[in-house]
Scaffold this motif. Structure first.
Motif, PDB file in Angstrom:
ATOM      1  N   PRO A 130      70.124 -53.754 -12.576  1.00 33.49           N
ATOM      2  CA  PRO A 130      69.677 -53.190 -13.854  1.00 33.49           C
ATOM      3  C   PRO A 130      70.493 -53.631 -15.057  1.00 33.49           C
ATOM      4  N   SER A 131      71.734 -54.073 -14.852  1.00 27.63           N
ATOM      5  CA  SER A 131      72.548 -54.472 -16.002  1.00 27.63           C
ATOM      6  C   SER A 131      73.661 -55.409 -15.558  1.00 27.63           C
ATOM      7  N   ASP A 132      74.050 -56.282 -16.497  1.00 22.95           N
ATOM      8  CA  ASP A 132      75.218 -57.132 -16.297  1.00 22.95           C
ATOM      9  C   ASP A 132      76.241 -56.889 -17.396  1.00 22.95           C
ATOM     10  N   SER A 133      76.220 -55.687 -17.938  1.00 22.56           N
ATOM     11  CA  SER A 133      77.140 -55.329 -19.007  1.00 22.56           C
ATOM     12  C   SER A 133      78.047 -54.192 -18.554  1.00 22.56           C
ATOM     13  N   ALA A 134      79.360 -54.389 -18.688  1.00 25.12           N
ATOM     14  CA  ALA A 134      80.320 -53.355 -18.288  1.00 25.12           C
ATOM     15  C   ALA A 134      80.170 -52.102 -19.142  1.00 25.12           C
ATOM     16  N   SER A 135      79.683 -52.259 -20.358  1.00 25.77           N
ATOM     17  CA  SER A 135      79.518 -51.095 -21.237  1.00 25.77           C
ATOM     18  C   SER A 135      78.437 -50.143 -20.744  1.00 25.77           C
ATOM     19  N   ASP A 136      77.624 -50.588 -19.790  1.00 28.14           N
ATOM     20  CA  ASP A 136      76.553 -49.738 -19.254  1.00 28.14           C
ATOM     21  C   ASP A 136      76.990 -48.925 -18.043  1.00 28.14           C
ATOM     22  N   HIS A 137      78.218 -49.117 -17.575  1.00 28.93           N
ATOM     23  CA  HIS A 137      78.658 -48.424 -16.360  1.00 28.93           C
ATOM     24  C   HIS A 137      78.526 -46.911 -16.479  1.00 28.93           C
ATOM     25  N   ALA A 138      78.873 -46.345 -17.669  1.00 33.17           N
ATOM     26  CA  ALA A 138      78.791 -44.891 -17.836  1.00 33.17           C
ATOM     27  C   ALA A 138      77.355 -44.406 -17.711  1.00 33.17           C
ATOM     28  N   ARG A 139      76.408 -45.170 -18.239  1.00 36.31           N
ATOM     29  CA  ARG A 139      74.988 -44.787 -18.154  1.00 36.31           C
ATOM     30  C   ARG A 139      74.531 -44.640 -16.719  1.00 36.31           C
ATOM     31  N   TYR A 140      75.135 -45.414 -15.822  1.00 35.80           N
ATOM     32  CA  TYR A 140      74.698 -45.431 -14.422  1.00 35.80           C
ATOM     33  C   TYR A 140      75.635 -44.634 -13.508  1.00 35.80           C
ATOM     34  N   GLY A 141      76.439 -43.762 -14.102  1.00 33.95           N
ATOM     35  CA  GLY A 141      77.278 -42.876 -13.302  1.00 33.95           C
ATOM     36  C   GLY A 141      78.458 -43.553 -12.656  1.00 33.95           C
ATOM     37  N   LEU A 142      78.906 -44.670 -13.199  1.00 36.76           N
ATOM     38  CA  LEU A 142      79.985 -45.427 -12.571  1.00 36.76           C
ATOM     39  C   LEU A 142      81.321 -45.279 -13.306  1.00 36.76           C
ATOM     40  N   ALA A 143      81.322 -44.571 -14.452  1.00 35.73           N
ATOM     41  CA  ALA A 143      82.584 -44.308 -15.125  1.00 35.73           C
ATOM     42  C   ALA A 143      83.384 -43.270 -14.336  1.00 35.73           C
ATOM     43  N   SER A 144      82.660 -42.345 -13.692  1.00 33.96           N
ATOM     44  CA  SER A 144      83.276 -41.345 -12.802  1.00 33.96           C
ATOM     45  C   SER A 144      82.523 -41.391 -11.483  1.00 33.96           C
ATOM     46  N   PRO A 145      82.786 -42.398 -10.679  1.00 30.83           N
ATOM     47  CA  PRO A 145      81.986 -42.595  -9.462  1.00 30.83           C
ATOM     48  C   PRO A 145      82.177 -41.479  -8.437  1.00 30.83           C
ATOM     49  N   ALA A 146      81.127 -41.234  -7.666  1.00 29.76           N
ATOM     50  CA  ALA A 146      81.186 -40.231  -6.588  1.00 29.76           C
ATOM     51  C   ALA A 146      81.857 -40.800  -5.348  1.00 29.76           C
ATOM     52  N   ILE A 147      81.773 -42.136  -5.179  1.00 33.27           N
ATOM     53  CA  ILE A 147      82.368 -42.796  -4.017  1.00 33.27           C
ATOM     54  C   ILE A 147      83.187 -43.981  -4.502  1.00 33.27           C
ATOM     55  N   GLU A 148      84.400 -44.107  -3.954  1.00 35.04           N
ATOM     56  CA  GLU A 148      85.236 -45.282  -4.185  1.00 35.04           C
ATOM     57  C   GLU A 148      85.653 -45.819  -2.822  1.00 35.04           C
ATOM     58  N   ALA A 149      85.456 -47.099  -2.608  1.00 36.20           N
ATOM     59  CA  ALA A 149      85.807 -47.699  -1.314  1.00 36.20           C
ATOM     60  C   ALA A 149      86.542 -49.010  -1.544  1.00 36.20           C
ATOM     61  N   GLU A 150      87.654 -49.178  -0.830  1.00 37.14           N
ATOM     62  CA  GLU A 150      88.454 -50.391  -0.955  1.00 37.14           C
ATOM     63  C   GLU A 150      88.720 -50.958   0.439  1.00 37.14           C
ATOM     64  N   VAL A 151      88.545 -52.277   0.574  1.00 37.21           N
ATOM     65  CA  VAL A 151      88.713 -52.947   1.872  1.00 37.21           C
ATOM     66  C   VAL A 151      89.656 -54.118   1.710  1.00 37.21           C
ATOM     67  N   GLN A 152      90.620 -54.225   2.625  1.00 35.83           N
ATOM     68  CA  GLN A 152      91.556 -55.340   2.639  1.00 35.83           C
ATOM     69  C   GLN A 152      91.365 -56.142   3.916  1.00 35.83           C
ATOM     70  N   GLU A 153      91.113 -57.455   3.775  1.00 32.46           N
ATOM     71  CA  GLU A 153      90.976 -58.303   4.958  1.00 32.46           C
ATOM     72  C   GLU A 153      92.340 -58.544   5.589  1.00 32.46           C
ATOM     73  N   ALA A 154      92.336 -58.765   6.912  1.00 31.92           N
ATOM     74  CA  ALA A 154      93.583 -58.908   7.659  1.00 31.92           C
ATOM     75  C   ALA A 154      94.229 -60.274   7.467  1.00 31.92           C
ATOM     76  N   GLU A 155      93.429 -61.308   7.314  1.00 30.50           N
ATOM     77  CA  GLU A 155      93.971 -62.661   7.256  1.00 30.50           C
ATOM     78  C   GLU A 155      93.879 -63.220   5.844  1.00 30.50           C
ATOM     79  N   GLY A 156      94.778 -64.149   5.545  1.00 31.71           N
ATOM     80  CA  GLY A 156      94.774 -64.770   4.233  1.00 31.71           C
ATOM     81  C   GLY A 156      95.415 -63.857   3.192  1.00 31.71           C
ATOM     82  N   ASP A 157      95.340 -64.279   1.953  1.00 31.04           N
ATOM     83  CA  ASP A 157      95.946 -63.507   0.870  1.00 31.04           C
ATOM     84  C   ASP A 157      94.896 -63.044  -0.134  1.00 31.04           C
ATOM     85  N   LYS A 158      93.702 -62.749   0.372  1.00 33.14           N
ATOM     86  CA  LYS A 158      92.638 -62.299  -0.514  1.00 33.14           C
ATOM     87  C   LYS A 158      92.967 -60.927  -1.101  1.00 33.14           C
ATOM     88  N   LYS A 159      92.579 -60.764  -2.332  1.00 37.59           N
ATOM     89  CA  LYS A 159      92.755 -59.482  -2.998  1.00 37.59           C
ATOM     90  C   LYS A 159      91.802 -58.463  -2.394  1.00 37.59           C
TER      91      LYS A 159
END
Length: 460
Positions: A368-397
């Protein structure tokens, strides 16, 4: 005087051994063996000229690099694979049988002169050889054949003759571009109302640069790049580019691919139901298939990466999920998953895998959008879910994804630090909450069964 049994046995063995040796050195003739018209190593064949009655001869020549080129003044590129297959068949070409041993009049068999078709073969060291094919035999499945300079009349299977009954087009390289697939780093596509530019990142992933920048789907963009690189002609309209009735002023599509040698351009025009192409890598106008042309007709959504996470099936070392007021950080230590947010309590691996699968399955159904300024409109300024994954190999962020309330009418997500808003189906987002609850649930300890008292010895 009695015969010595040992001496007799030695003599018999000697005779048998001699017989075996003779049979090995002089094998019996194979009655089913086919007469050989050509018997040579493929590498020893240096030049072949095929002449068909009423047509100009076609000559192919082996180059110093073992690649085949056309002789006779033709400058178009040759199809090394197609010619190589012909050479393979030629190197061990058999007749079906010998019809007559001594023939002086070849006309009744269509073998006078060069016959209906002749194959002239030159070798590195052996004398030149010419095979001549004539008309069909009375059975209809074979054709007559002879070797120039010999008096034998052969029949050969019809497919032997047809393997040489080719046109220049059959043996020419039909690729319109000479790009190296493994080294293509950029693709440009102009469809008139849509223009795309795609480039490879340092990690080898495709990114959509125009319009963008946004993530490209490696498979979809890779398929598009190959469709351009592998475009082939189906017919020659003009070798010099002069093609009346075909206009490239407003092309159907213009595509460029860039490799280590530079840019290669394919321009496609449409006239009615037919498609035509010209290439920066060779002169001429050529007809191409509608499948090739229409495979370039892409929408932006076709090329975008719809997966929220990039980790795919890589090994994971850490997962952090916050949802519905709950949070868990799970780390992999040796072969165990430990809930580091709860004193390194061990967690059932199956539950952790379900949580990881729920994150992997997050897939966009829209953008629906490629603008960061629209994140609040779509409920992403205060998200209900936050998930972070770190791969085991390499130095990927570590990758982090934010998801809006999965109980809402529509569910949206964004990758941390990126502008794009993705629309999701509700079920996969809700599955994250359920999987998190399972991980946090402490299984009740199993009660041990009371020990059974033994009856006193002698008791009834």
């Amino acid at each position: 005087m009695k015969a010595n049994p040992l001496l007799i046995a030695v003599v018999v063995l000697a005779v048998l051994g001699g017989a075996v040796y003779y049979s090995i050195e002089n094998p019996p003739a194979d009655e089913d063996a086919k007469p050989e018209l050509v018997k040579a190593k493929e590498a020893d064949i240096t030049e072949v000229t095929v002449t068909k009655a009423g047509q100009a001869p076609i000559t192919v020549v082996r180059g110093a690099d073992d690649k085949w080129t056309f002789g006779g003044g033709l400058t178009i590129p040759a199809d090394d694979s197609a010619i190589g297959l012909m050479i393979t068949n030629l190197a061990s070409m058999d007749a079906d049988r010998v019809v007559e041993e001594n023939v002086t009049d070849w006309a009744p068999y269509g073998l006078e002169g060069d016959g209906e078709l002749s194959v002239d073969v030159k070798f590195k060291e052996a004398p030149e050889k010419k095979i001549i094919f004539g008309g069909q035999s009375p059975t209809g499945s074979n054709v007559f054949a002879r070797v120039e300079g010999e008096s034998k009349l052969y029949t050969a299977f019809s497919y032997v003759k047809s393997s040489f009954d080719k046109t220049v087009f059959d043996w020419r390289d039909k690729a319109l571009l000479q790009a190296d697939d493994a080294k293509v780093s950029r693709v440009r596509l102009d469809l008139g109302d849509r223009k795309y530019e795609l480039g490879k990142t340092g990690e080898g992933n495709w990114q959509i640069l125009e319009p963008g920048p946004v993530r490209g789907d490696n498979f979809s963009v890779g398929d598009l790049a190959r469709a351009i690189e592998d475009a082939q002609m189906t017919a020659v309209v003009s070798e010099n580019g002069d093609a009346p009735g075909v206009s490239f002023d407003k092309p159907y599509a213009k595509a460029d691919v860039t490799d280590d040698k530079g840019e290669h351009t394919l321009t496609i025009a449409r006239a009615g139901d037919l498609y035509y192409a010209k290439s920066s890598d060779q002169p001429g106008v050529y007809e191409i298939s509608s499948t090739t042309a229409e495979s370039l007709n892409k929408k932006l959504e076709d090329l975008r990466d719809k997966k929220l996470f990039d980790f795919g099936f890589a090994a994971i070392s850490r997962v952090t999920v916050k949802a519905d007021g709950k949070a868990a950080t799970i780390a992999k230590k040796e072969d165990k998953w430990l809930l580091s947010s709860d004193g390194d309590r061990e967690v059932d691996a199956a539950k952790v895998q379900t949580l990881i699968d729920s994150l992997r399955n997050l897939t966009a159904i829209g953008f629906p959008s490629d603008s960061a300024s629209d994140h609040a409109r779509y409920g992403l300024a205060s998200p209900a879910i936050e998930a972070e994954v770190q791969e085991a190999e390499g130095d990927k962020k570590a990758e982090k994804v934010l998801v809006s309330d999965p109980s809402g009418a529509r569910v949206y997500a964004a990758r941390a630090g990126e502008a794009t808003v993705y629309e999701l189906e509700k079920a996969p987002a809700q599955e994250i909450v359920r999987a998190l609850d399972d991980v946090l649930t402490v299984e009740p300890a199993k009660e041990e069964a009371p020990a059974t008292e033994k009856a006193p010895s002698g008791a009834n």
